[in-house]
Design an enzyme around this catalytic site. Structure first.
Site, PDB file in Angstrom:
ATOM      1  N   ASP A  61       0.728  -1.192   0.157  1.00 57.66           N
ATOM      2  CA  ASP A  61       0.119   0.020  -0.120  1.00 57.66           C
ATOM      3  C   ASP A  61       0.888   1.024   0.192  1.00 57.66           C
ATOM      4  OD1 ASP A  61      -1.385   2.218   0.531  1.00 57.66           O
ATOM      5  OD2 ASP A  61      -2.847   0.990   1.936  1.00 57.66           O
ATOM      6  N   ASN A  88       3.335   2.795 -10.681  1.00 53.39           N
ATOM      7  CA  ASN A  88       2.151   2.650 -11.481  1.00 53.39           C
ATOM      8  C   ASN A  88       1.055   3.227 -10.809  1.00 53.39           C
ATOM      9  OD1 ASN A  88       0.263   1.866 -14.022  1.00 53.39           O
ATOM     10  ND2 ASN A  88      -0.229   0.772 -12.243  1.00 53.39           N
ATOM     11  N   TYR A 166      -6.840  15.470  -9.275  1.00 53.79           N
ATOM     12  CA  TYR A 166      -6.143  14.739 -10.306  1.00 53.79           C
ATOM     13  C   TYR A 166      -5.010  15.070 -11.070  1.00 53.79           C
ATOM     14  CZ  TYR A 166      -5.208  10.624 -13.129  1.00 53.79           C
ATOM     15  OH  TYR A 166      -4.497   9.743 -14.174  1.00 53.79           O
ATOM     16  N   LYS A 170      -0.770  15.040 -10.766  1.00 52.40           N
ATOM     17  CA  LYS A 170      -0.050  14.567 -11.847  1.00 52.40           C
ATOM     18  C   LYS A 170       1.193  15.779 -12.222  1.00 52.40           C
ATOM     19  CE  LYS A 170      -1.514  10.521 -12.292  1.00 52.40           C
ATOM     20  NZ  LYS A 170      -0.930   9.250 -11.656  1.00 52.40           N
TER      21      LYS A 170
END
Ligand code: NAP
Length: 243
Positions: A61, A88, A166, A170
């Protein structure tokens, strides 16, 4: 260190991560399947093995210090080290994140997994990677993290839905990638950010237009870069993405 290349793929129980594991395994590499849920992890390992991949499960995790430390110890014990790390695992954050209607917990979750999780795993794995002959790190980012593409003048490119959680997570992951590339510039570790394209997975309710196998291709390319290859870059299948 073992003669064979050893990789760890985080979030490898499904979606793009599973296909990255399958693709690296097809090269004859040993592949650690990093996943937090025991049943989903072992199902993925079994499926990969059925397909001829030398896969082993790595309970992981990315938001949990103890889990990540244990994963590094397991790689040492099970595989004698690590050559290639593919960060990933990622989430959208789930809840409301449209500017003007934001749930702060959603922002925290996206940053916790997509950014802090990557830093946590990378820090834990660096001592192993430093011992490898050709170490590589791939950070699965997204084209929606590109500031150039997020800006109003982005034009033709897919910029993704308006999102305070989100996309900015990134963007920060991209900056993290640059920081590591600079710090590791005088080592043999190559580290790059990748965008898989809009891929049909759980992440987007399978609305993506690419297959997970197609989405995995850029990560596999960056995981298998030759010595002296690019580092500190941001790539999709078509080439370099503007930051
Ligand atoms: P997915 O099918 O939802 O897979 C995400 C993976 O991350 C799952 O294995 C999930 O595990 C794992 N994960 C989430 N939180 C975790 C945690 N705390 N610890 C460990 N693992 C965790 O999504 P995907 O589309 O394959 O996404 C893979 C990567 O590609 C992500 O970084 C995503 O942001 C990026 N990406 C995807 C797209 C796209 O169009 N799909 C586009 C650009 C970038 P569980 O099964 O336990 O939840």
């Amino acid at each position: 260190m073992s003669e064979r290349t050893v990789a760890l793929v985080t979030g490898a129980n499904k979606g793009i991560g599973y296909e990255i594991a399958a693709g690296l395994g097809a090269l004859g590499w040993r592949v650690g399947v990093g996943a937090r849920d025991g049943r989903r992890r072992e199902e993925a390992v079994a499926k990969l093995r059925t397909g001829g991949v030398d896969a082993f499960g790595v309970p992981l995790d990315v938001t949990d210090d103890a889990s990540v430390s244990a994963a590094a110890r397991l790689l040492e014990a099970e595989a004698g080290g690590l050559d290639v790390l593919v960060n990933n695992a990622g989430v959208t954050g789930g809840g409301q994140q449209r500017p003007g209607d934001v749930d702060l917990a959603t922002v925290r979750t996206a940053v916790e997994v997509n950014v802090i999780g990557v830093v946590r795993v990378t820090e834990a794995m660096l001592p192993l990677l430093r011992r490898s002959a050709s170490p590589r790190i791939v950070n699965m980012s997204s084209g929606v993290g590109s500031l150039a593409r997020q800006s109003a003048s982005a034009g033709e490119h897919e910029t993704g839905p308006l999102a305070v959680a989100y996309s900015p997570s990134k963007t920060m992951l991209n900056a993290v990638t640059i920081q590591y590339a600079r710090a590791l510039a005088d080592t043999n570790i190559l580290i790059n950010a990748a965008c898989p394209g809009f891929t049909a997975t759980d992440l987007n309710g399978f609305r993506g237009v690419r297959t997970p196998q197609q989405g995995a291709a850029i990560a596999i390319r960056l995981a298998t870069l030759p010595d002296g290859g690019p580092t500190g870059g941001y790539f999709e299948d078509a080439g370099v993405i503007p930051w």
